[in-house]
Design a protein around this motif. Structure first.
Motif, PDB file in Angstrom:
ATOM      1  N   MET A   1       0.839  -1.213   0.000  1.00 31.90           N
ATOM      2  CA  MET A   1       0.000   0.000   0.000  1.00 31.90           C
ATOM      3  C   MET A   1       0.867   1.253   0.000  1.00 31.90           C
ATOM      4  SD  MET A   1      -3.460  -0.111   2.234  1.00 31.90           S
ATOM      5  CE  MET A   1      -2.980  -1.317   3.459  1.00 31.90           C
ATOM      6  N   THR A   2       0.361   2.292  -0.625  1.00 27.81           N
ATOM      7  CA  THR A   2       1.106   3.554  -0.661  1.00 27.81           C
ATOM      8  C   THR A   2       0.926   4.307   0.668  1.00 27.81           C
ATOM      9  OG1 THR A   2      -0.758   4.842  -1.493  1.00 27.81           O
ATOM     10  CG2 THR A   2       0.660   3.796  -3.137  1.00 27.81           C
ATOM     11  N   ARG A   3       1.780   5.291   0.893  1.00 27.53           N
ATOM     12  CA  ARG A   3       1.635   6.133   2.089  1.00 27.53           C
ATOM     13  C   ARG A   3       0.274   6.837   2.088  1.00 27.53           C
ATOM     14  NH1 ARG A   3       7.661   8.644   3.465  1.00 27.53           N
ATOM     15  NH2 ARG A   3       8.769   6.754   2.901  1.00 27.53           N
ATOM     16  N   GLU A   4      -0.147   7.252   0.891  1.00 23.94           N
ATOM     17  CA  GLU A   4      -1.441   7.933   0.782  1.00 23.94           C
ATOM     18  C   GLU A   4      -2.569   7.012   1.246  1.00 23.94           C
ATOM     19  OE1 GLU A   4       0.970   7.943  -1.521  1.00 23.94           O
ATOM     20  OE2 GLU A   4       1.470  10.089  -1.562  1.00 23.94           O
ATOM     21  N   GLN A   5      -2.520   5.762   0.805  1.00 27.87           N
ATOM     22  CA  GLN A   5      -3.565   4.806   1.189  1.00 27.87           C
ATOM     23  C   GLN A   5      -3.539   4.510   2.681  1.00 27.87           C
ATOM     24  OE1 GLN A   5      -2.283   1.850  -1.652  1.00 27.87           O
ATOM     25  NE2 GLN A   5      -4.099   2.134  -2.937  1.00 27.87           N
ATOM     26  N   LEU A   6      -2.325   4.356   3.223  1.00 24.88           N
ATOM     27  CA  LEU A   6      -2.202   4.086   4.661  1.00 24.88           C
ATOM     28  C   LEU A   6      -2.731   5.270   5.475  1.00 24.88           C
ATOM     29  CD1 LEU A   6       1.357   2.485   4.621  1.00 24.88           C
ATOM     30  CD2 LEU A   6      -0.765   1.306   5.209  1.00 24.88           C
ATOM     31  N   MET A   7      -2.396   6.494   5.054  1.00 26.06           N
ATOM     32  CA  MET A   7      -2.853   7.669   5.804  1.00 26.06           C
ATOM     33  C   MET A   7      -4.368   7.808   5.694  1.00 26.06           C
ATOM     34  SD  MET A   7      -1.533   9.854   7.906  1.00 26.06           S
ATOM     35  CE  MET A   7       0.141  10.434   7.613  1.00 26.06           C
ATOM     36  N   GLU A   8      -4.923   7.422   4.563  1.00 30.21           N
ATOM     37  CA  GLU A   8      -6.374   7.478   4.394  1.00 30.21           C
ATOM     38  C   GLU A   8      -7.073   6.539   5.379  1.00 30.21           C
ATOM     39  OE1 GLU A   8      -8.142   9.637   2.920  1.00 30.21           O
ATOM     40  OE2 GLU A   8     -10.042   8.605   3.359  1.00 30.21           O
ATOM     41  N   ILE A   9      -6.480   5.387   5.600  1.00 34.83           N
ATOM     42  CA  ILE A   9      -7.054   4.439   6.564  1.00 34.83           C
ATOM     43  C   ILE A   9      -7.031   5.043   7.972  1.00 34.83           C
ATOM     44  CG2 ILE A   9      -6.675   2.205   7.713  1.00 34.83           C
ATOM     45  CD1 ILE A   9      -5.689   1.165   4.947  1.00 34.83           C
ATOM     46  N   ILE A  10      -5.893   5.666   8.324  1.00 32.80           N
ATOM     47  CA  ILE A  10      -5.800   6.326   9.635  1.00 32.80           C
ATOM     48  C   ILE A  10      -6.831   7.449   9.737  1.00 32.80           C
ATOM     49  CG2 ILE A  10      -4.270   7.652  11.172  1.00 32.80           C
ATOM     50  CD1 ILE A  10      -3.514   4.668  10.794  1.00 32.80           C
ATOM     51  N   ALA A  11      -6.960   8.222   8.665  1.00 33.87           N
ATOM     52  CA  ALA A  11      -7.912   9.344   8.674  1.00 33.87           C
ATOM     53  C   ALA A  11      -9.344   8.850   8.885  1.00 33.87           C
ATOM     54  CB  ALA A  11      -7.799  10.124   7.363  1.00 33.87           C
ATOM     55  N   GLN A  12      -9.674   7.736   8.244  1.00 34.21           N
ATOM     56  CA  GLN A  12     -11.016   7.153   8.416  1.00 34.21           C
ATOM     57  C   GLN A  12     -11.244   6.731   9.864  1.00 34.21           C
ATOM     58  OE1 GLN A  12     -13.567   6.732   6.318  1.00 34.21           O
ATOM     59  NE2 GLN A  12     -12.498   7.766   4.635  1.00 34.21           N
ATOM     60  N   ARG A  13     -10.223   6.117  10.447  1.00 35.59           N
ATOM     61  CA  ARG A  13     -10.356   5.658  11.841  1.00 35.59           C
ATOM     62  C   ARG A  13     -10.503   6.841  12.787  1.00 35.59           C
ATOM     63  NH1 ARG A  13      -6.068   0.579  11.952  1.00 35.59           N
ATOM     64  NH2 ARG A  13      -7.208  -0.603  10.376  1.00 35.59           N
ATOM     65  N   ILE A  14      -9.722   7.884  12.534  1.00 35.17           N
ATOM     66  CA  ILE A  14      -9.815   9.086  13.379  1.00 35.17           C
ATOM     67  C   ILE A  14     -11.212   9.694  13.265  1.00 35.17           C
ATOM     68  CG2 ILE A  14      -8.992  11.465  13.658  1.00 35.17           C
ATOM     69  CD1 ILE A  14      -6.158  10.425  12.878  1.00 35.17           C
ATOM     70  N   SER A  15     -11.723   9.761  12.048  1.00 35.84           N
ATOM     71  CA  SER A  15     -13.018  10.434  11.853  1.00 35.84           C
ATOM     72  C   SER A  15     -14.153   9.699  12.565  1.00 35.84           C
ATOM     73  CB  SER A  15     -13.326  10.587  10.362  1.00 35.84           C
ATOM     74  OG  SER A  15     -13.581   9.318   9.804  1.00 35.84           O
ATOM     75  N   ARG A  16     -13.967   8.421  12.842  1.00 38.91           N
ATOM     76  CA  ARG A  16     -15.012   7.655  13.539  1.00 38.91           C
ATOM     77  C   ARG A  16     -14.700   7.423  15.015  1.00 38.91           C
ATOM     78  NH1 ARG A  16     -14.022   3.379  10.354  1.00 38.91           N
ATOM     79  NH2 ARG A  16     -14.231   3.933   8.172  1.00 38.91           N
ATOM     80  N   CYS A  17     -13.565   7.983  15.480  1.00 39.97           N
ATOM     81  CA  CYS A  17     -13.096   7.667  16.830  1.00 39.97           C
ATOM     82  C   CYS A  17     -13.954   8.300  17.926  1.00 39.97           C
ATOM     83  CB  CYS A  17     -11.638   8.123  16.982  1.00 39.97           C
ATOM     84  SG  CYS A  17     -10.946   7.764  18.611  1.00 39.97           S
ATOM     85  N   THR A  18     -14.253   7.510  18.944  1.00 43.58           N
ATOM     86  CA  THR A  18     -14.974   8.015  20.121  1.00 43.58           C
ATOM     87  C   THR A  18     -14.233   7.596  21.394  1.00 43.58           C
ATOM     88  OG1 THR A  18     -16.350   6.007  20.171  1.00 43.58           O
ATOM     89  CG2 THR A  18     -17.234   7.906  18.975  1.00 43.58           C
ATOM     90  N   ALA A  19     -12.915   7.437  21.279  1.00 40.72           N
ATOM     91  CA  ALA A  19     -12.145   6.864  22.385  1.00 40.72           C
ATOM     92  C   ALA A  19     -11.959   7.797  23.578  1.00 40.72           C
ATOM     93  CB  ALA A  19     -10.781   6.390  21.879  1.00 40.72           C
ATOM     94  N   CYS A  20     -12.146   9.093  23.385  1.00 42.06           N
ATOM     95  CA  CYS A  20     -12.086   9.986  24.554  1.00 42.06           C
ATOM     96  C   CYS A  20     -13.206  11.016  24.459  1.00 42.06           C
ATOM     97  CB  CYS A  20     -10.709  10.653  24.681  1.00 42.06           C
ATOM     98  SG  CYS A  20     -10.478  12.133  23.688  1.00 42.06           S
ATOM     99  N   ALA A  21     -13.368  11.764  25.546  1.00 41.76           N
ATOM    100  CA  ALA A  21     -14.504  12.692  25.647  1.00 41.76           C
ATOM    101  C   ALA A  21     -14.459  13.813  24.607  1.00 41.76           C
ATOM    102  CB  ALA A  21     -14.536  13.300  27.051  1.00 41.76           C
ATOM    103  N   LEU A  22     -13.298  14.071  24.037  1.00 41.93           N
ATOM    104  CA  LEU A  22     -13.195  15.185  23.079  1.00 41.93           C
ATOM    105  C   LEU A  22     -14.068  14.963  21.840  1.00 41.93           C
ATOM    106  CD1 LEU A  22      -9.370  16.077  23.249  1.00 41.93           C
ATOM    107  CD2 LEU A  22     -11.298  17.119  24.475  1.00 41.93           C
ATOM    108  N   HIS A  23     -14.452  13.721  21.573  1.00 48.66           N
ATOM    109  CA  HIS A  23     -15.287  13.485  20.375  1.00 48.66           C
ATOM    110  C   HIS A  23     -16.660  14.127  20.520  1.00 48.66           C
ATOM    111  CE1 HIS A  23     -17.394  10.231  22.539  1.00 48.66           C
ATOM    112  NE2 HIS A  23     -18.308  10.360  21.598  1.00 48.66           N
ATOM    113  N   THR A  24     -17.103  14.350  21.762  1.00 49.91           N
ATOM    114  CA  THR A  24     -18.461  14.864  21.969  1.00 49.91           C
ATOM    115  C   THR A  24     -18.585  16.347  21.620  1.00 49.91           C
ATOM    116  OG1 THR A  24     -18.059  15.418  24.301  1.00 49.91           O
ATOM    117  CG2 THR A  24     -18.887  13.197  23.836  1.00 49.91           C
ATOM    118  N   THR A  25     -17.471  17.071  21.603  1.00 51.35           N
ATOM    119  CA  THR A  25     -17.537  18.515  21.360  1.00 51.35           C
ATOM    120  C   THR A  25     -16.883  18.936  20.049  1.00 51.35           C
ATOM    121  OG1 THR A  25     -15.634  18.684  22.866  1.00 51.35           O
ATOM    122  CG2 THR A  25     -17.770  19.244  23.772  1.00 51.35           C
ATOM    123  N   ARG A  26     -16.347  17.976  19.292  1.00 52.82           N
ATOM    124  CA  ARG A  26     -15.677  18.359  18.046  1.00 52.82           C
ATOM    125  C   ARG A  26     -16.696  18.683  16.941  1.00 52.82           C
ATOM    126  NH1 ARG A  26     -13.809  12.235  17.043  1.00 52.82           N
ATOM    127  NH2 ARG A  26     -15.652  11.483  15.936  1.00 52.82           N
TER     128      ARG A  26
END
Ligand code: URA
Ligand code: SF4
Ligand code: URA
Length: 195
Positions: A1-26
């Motif tokens: 996989m390219t760096r672009e593809q790998l970063m896209e996967i991370i970006a997707q995970r971040i956009s769905r992340c609810t692991a800490c309270a900060l997700h409630t106010t973003r």
């Protein structure tokens, strides 16, 4: 996989992340931006208001100063990678709590693995302390090359928000020291070629 593809996967995970309270106010997550092939990565604390609104790192007042500092040595934002420890805005721009940094830190580590920079530039005490796992003062360590994991080096610098609050350009002032530091960053940039 390219760096672009790998970063896209991370970006997707971040956009769905609810692991800490900060997700409630973003409004938006702020993943990071710039060159995935840069030898240098800048790491701030967390998104501010403008970053939360736009989803882009360092675009508010502090970000505009960071951009100017880079441009003063002919480095464009797009030439380096810029991100933060936490990806969601802490309310009222407070410092991200230790548990929030812990919940989010694995995303930053993944980004470091993908970009694989030789030099990491923690901006301010919070970012520096994250990397070295202890409370450290940026005034003491900025401008010092320090060994980190995987043969990478840290080169801490003042946070641009701190420079906004301390506008003096006198010899030895934070801005004067930052000017010295960014010239050093320019030499790193020339020395460590982009891959
Ligand atoms: N301050 C930070 O630490 N990060 C940003 O992205 C903007 C301001
Ligand atoms: Fe997840 Fe990081 Fe946002 Fe917390 S700050 S919700 S850990 S992405
Ligand atoms: N950064 C500074 O702190 N001063 C300058 O003049 C240019 C960049």
């Amino acid at each position: 996989m390219t760096r672009e593809q790998l970063m896209e996967i991370i970006a997707q995970r971040i956009s769905r992340c609810t692991a800490c309270a900060l997700h409630t106010t973003r409004t938006n997550v702020v993943v990071g931006e710039g060159s995935l092939y840069s030898p240098i990565m800048f790491v701030g604390e967390g998104p501010g208001e403008e970053e939360d609104k736009t989803g882009r790192p360092f675009v508010g007042k502090a970000g505009q100063l960071l951009t100017k500092i880079l441009e003063s040595v002919n480095i464009r934002r797009e030439d380096v990678y810029i991100c933060n420890i936490v990806k969601c805005r802490p309310p009222n721009n407070r410092v991200p709590k230790p548990e929030e940094q812990k919940a989010c830190g694995h995303f930053l580590i993944a980004q470091i693995m993908i970009v694989d920079p030789q030099i990491i530039i923690p901006l301010g005490s919070t970012a520096l302390s994250f990397f070295l796992n202890q409370n450290l003062s940026i005034s003491e360590y900025r401008g010092k090359e320090m060994d980190w994991k995987g043969g990478k080096k840290l080169f801490p610098m003042f946070h641009p928000s701190f420079l906004l609050r301390n506008p003096s350009k006198e010899k030895g002032s934070p801005k004067d020291l930052t000017w010295q530091d960014i010239k050093k960053v320019r030499t790193f940039f020339d020395q460590y070629k982009r891959r």
